[in-house]
Write a protein that holds these residues in place. Structure first.
Motif, mmCIF file in Angstrom:
data_model
loop_
_atom_site.group_PDB
_atom_site.id
_atom_site.type_symbol
_atom_site.label_atom_id
_atom_site.label_comp_id
_atom_site.label_asym_id
_atom_site.label_seq_id
_atom_site.Cartn_x
_atom_site.Cartn_y
_atom_site.Cartn_z
ATOM 1 N N MET A 1 -6.327 10.655 10.142
ATOM 2 C CA MET A 1 -6.340 9.957 8.860
ATOM 3 C C MET A 1 -5.129 9.052 8.698
ATOM 4 O O MET A 1 -4.044 9.335 9.202
ATOM 5 N N ASP A 2 -5.345 7.940 7.995
ATOM 6 C CA ASP A 2 -4.250 7.080 7.542
ATOM 7 C C ASP A 2 -4.689 6.424 6.247
ATOM 8 O O ASP A 2 -5.794 6.679 5.737
ATOM 9 N N SER A 3 -3.836 5.577 5.690
ATOM 10 C CA SER A 3 -4.096 5.009 4.365
ATOM 11 C C SER A 3 -5.303 4.076 4.337
ATOM 12 O O SER A 3 -5.817 3.755 3.260
ATOM 13 N N SER A 4 -5.783 3.656 5.498
ATOM 14 C CA SER A 4 -6.926 2.738 5.536
ATOM 15 C C SER A 4 -8.266 3.469 5.607
ATOM 16 O O SER A 4 -9.322 2.837 5.516
ATOM 17 N N LYS A 5 -8.230 4.802 5.755
ATOM 18 C CA LYS A 5 -9.463 5.566 5.946
ATOM 19 C C LYS A 5 -9.816 6.396 4.711
ATOM 20 O O LYS A 5 -8.967 6.700 3.885
ATOM 21 N N THR A 6 -11.097 6.725 4.639
ATOM 22 C CA THR A 6 -11.610 7.528 3.524
ATOM 23 C C THR A 6 -12.266 8.793 4.064
ATOM 24 O O THR A 6 -12.989 8.752 5.058
ATOM 25 N N ARG B 1 -9.281 8.710 -4.137
ATOM 26 C CA ARG B 1 -10.074 7.480 -3.965
ATOM 27 C C ARG B 1 -10.117 6.663 -5.250
ATOM 28 O O ARG B 1 -9.981 5.435 -5.230
ATOM 29 N N HIS B 2 -10.290 7.326 -6.380
ATOM 30 C CA HIS B 2 -10.364 6.621 -7.654
ATOM 31 C C HIS B 2 -9.027 5.961 -8.006
ATOM 32 O O HIS B 2 -8.987 4.874 -8.578
ATOM 33 N N LEU B 3 -7.926 6.617 -7.657
ATOM 34 C CA LEU B 3 -6.606 6.060 -7.933
ATOM 35 C C LEU B 3 -6.339 4.825 -7.087
ATOM 36 O O LEU B 3 -5.822 3.810 -7.579
ATOM 37 N N LYS B 4 -6.704 4.898 -5.810
ATOM 38 C CA LYS B 4 -6.484 3.756 -4.917
ATOM 39 C C LYS B 4 -7.360 2.573 -5.312
ATOM 40 O O LYS B 4 -6.991 1.414 -5.113
ATOM 41 N N GLU B 5 -8.527 2.878 -5.876
ATOM 42 C CA GLU B 5 -9.460 1.805 -6.221
ATOM 43 C C GLU B 5 -9.138 1.178 -7.581
ATOM 44 O O GLU B 5 -9.197 -0.052 -7.738
ATOM 45 N N PHE B 6 -8.783 2.014 -8.571
ATOM 46 C CA PHE B 6 -8.621 1.505 -9.927
ATOM 47 C C PHE B 6 -7.167 1.432 -10.401
ATOM 48 O O PHE B 6 -6.865 0.740 -11.375
ATOM 49 N N MET B 7 -6.266 2.156 -9.747
ATOM 50 C CA MET B 7 -4.854 2.152 -10.156
ATOM 51 C C MET B 7 -3.937 2.008 -8.937
ATOM 52 O O MET B 7 -3.040 2.825 -8.728
ATOM 53 N N SER C 1 -3.727 8.511 1.649
ATOM 54 C CA SER C 1 -5.101 8.296 2.110
ATOM 55 C C SER C 1 -6.088 8.334 0.945
ATOM 56 O O SER C 1 -5.786 8.829 -0.145
ATOM 57 N N SER C 2 -7.279 7.817 1.209
ATOM 58 C CA SER C 2 -8.361 7.827 0.219
ATOM 59 C C SER C 2 -9.233 9.065 0.430
ATOM 60 O O SER C 2 -9.875 9.210 1.476
ATOM 61 N N VAL C 3 -9.232 9.946 -0.555
ATOM 62 C CA VAL C 3 -9.981 11.208 -0.446
ATOM 63 C C VAL C 3 -10.855 11.385 -1.681
ATOM 64 O O VAL C 3 -10.393 11.210 -2.819
ATOM 65 N N CYS C 4 -12.109 11.714 -1.467
ATOM 66 C CA CYS C 4 -13.015 12.046 -2.565
ATOM 67 C C CYS C 4 -13.721 13.356 -2.230
ATOM 68 O O CYS C 4 -13.724 13.801 -1.082
#
Length: 317
Positions: free
Chosen positions: A87-92, A120-126, A135-138
């Motif tokens: 994982m890294d900051s570019s992956k979900t 994931r919501h934080l990286k997308e909206f904030m 990283s993007s996690v949902c």
């Protein structure tokens, strides 16, 4: 198939030079980690596992009452999980908590979801308020077919099509094949997971073939069926009785462990039926195990954050 706890020396003797299976075993903080890679179809027949990579962490007994040991296990489990994903900051990553909230022994998956650091919501909206290297996690707990009327695979497949994650991690309660495995092992596999398979309620599997992305299965045996308890007990009694009998006599006159188990199941299945048993302290076990699994997942999915930072984020939830 190799059954029971096998030492590294014994396993290596059995499969030494075997081109179909790789095996390695290590000890860390009184935790035994067994890594097996099934390399081809011959390996599948030999071990009864699909081609892929598997890790099993064998935990000390009563781990769930030892906070210090729980932290060690979380750290070690996170390290093991990193061998399955990068994982890294570019992956979900999408984490799926399988199971039923309303059944304590089957609530491991949903409880793990409640303790994850989802971003994931934080990286997308904030994006301004979250660090770039996170990283993007949902995550989702889709429930069970009897409650939702929808196959779990349908729900997860729809989310995968929409979110397009790089990895799917599925967490579920398992049924132990041996009483000694109950609440003492964490099992990880690269071949996904079959919801309900442990209690003979087979649903559509969640794996790379059905979802189109790598799927990591994570589970802990939290229940055991009654026939396994009887079988293990009978085998233990027989092994105690015959331990001093000449081996040649045993080979000629007594059934092997596999044959004994089949005989016991055939004899008792009609009278006993399908009964699934959980330990009396299952609520405490599930609560502790879910914390360890969740923190290990957090560590693996957010490699740039240490455990102290992750704990702070989780405390805010």
């Amino acid at each position: 198939m190799v059954k029971g706890r096998v030492s590294e020396n014994d396993f290596n003797k059995i499969f030494e030079g075997n081109p179909n299976i790789d095996f390695k075993q290590i000890e860390d903080s009184n935790i035994r980690i067994s890594n097996i890679r099934v390399k081809n179809k011959y390996g599948e027949k030999l071990l009864g596992k699909k081609m892929g990579y598997y890790s099993t962490l064998e935990l000390p007994k009563l781990t769930y009452y030892d906070v210090e040991m729980m932290d060690k296990i979380s750290s070690i489990f996170g390290r093991v999980l990193k061998e399955f994903i990068t994982m890294d900051s570019s992956k979900t990553a999408l984490v799926v908590g399988l199971g039923n909230w309303n059944v304590t022994s089957d609530s491991l998956g949903p409880k793990v979801i409640s303790k994850l650091f989802v971003t994931r919501h934080l990286k997308e909206f904030m994006p301004k308020y979250i660090e770039d290297d996170i990283s993007s996690v949902c995550a989702i707990s889709p429930g069970v077919l009897g409650t939702t009327g929808i196959e779990t695979s349908e729900i997860v497949k729809s989310l995968v099509n929409k979110i397009k994650p790089d990895y799917v991690l599925c967490v579920d309660s398992l049924a132990a094949r041996k009483v000694s495995r109950l609440n003492t092992t964490i099992q990880v596999g690269s071949t996904g997971i079959n919801p309900g398979a442990g209690v003979n309620n087979h649903r559509i599997p969640l794996n790379e073939e059905t979802l189109g992305v790598p799927v990591i299965g994570i589970g802990i045996p939290t229940v055991v069926d009654s026939l396994t308890i009887v079988s293990d007990s009978v085998n233990l009694i027989l092994d105690t009785i015959i331990k001093d009998i000449d081996e040649s006599y045993i080979e000629k006159n007594l059934l092997g462990e596999r044959q004994r188990m089949d005989m016991i199941r055939k004899t008792l299945s009609i009278s006993m039926g399908e009964m699934i048993v959980a330990p009396k302290d299952v609520d405490s076990v599930i609560e502790s195990m879910s914390k360890m699994i969740a923190m290990g997942i957090n560590i693996a999915l957010h490699p740039n954050l240490d455990m102290d930072k992750l704990n702070k984020f989780i405390d805010l939830k």
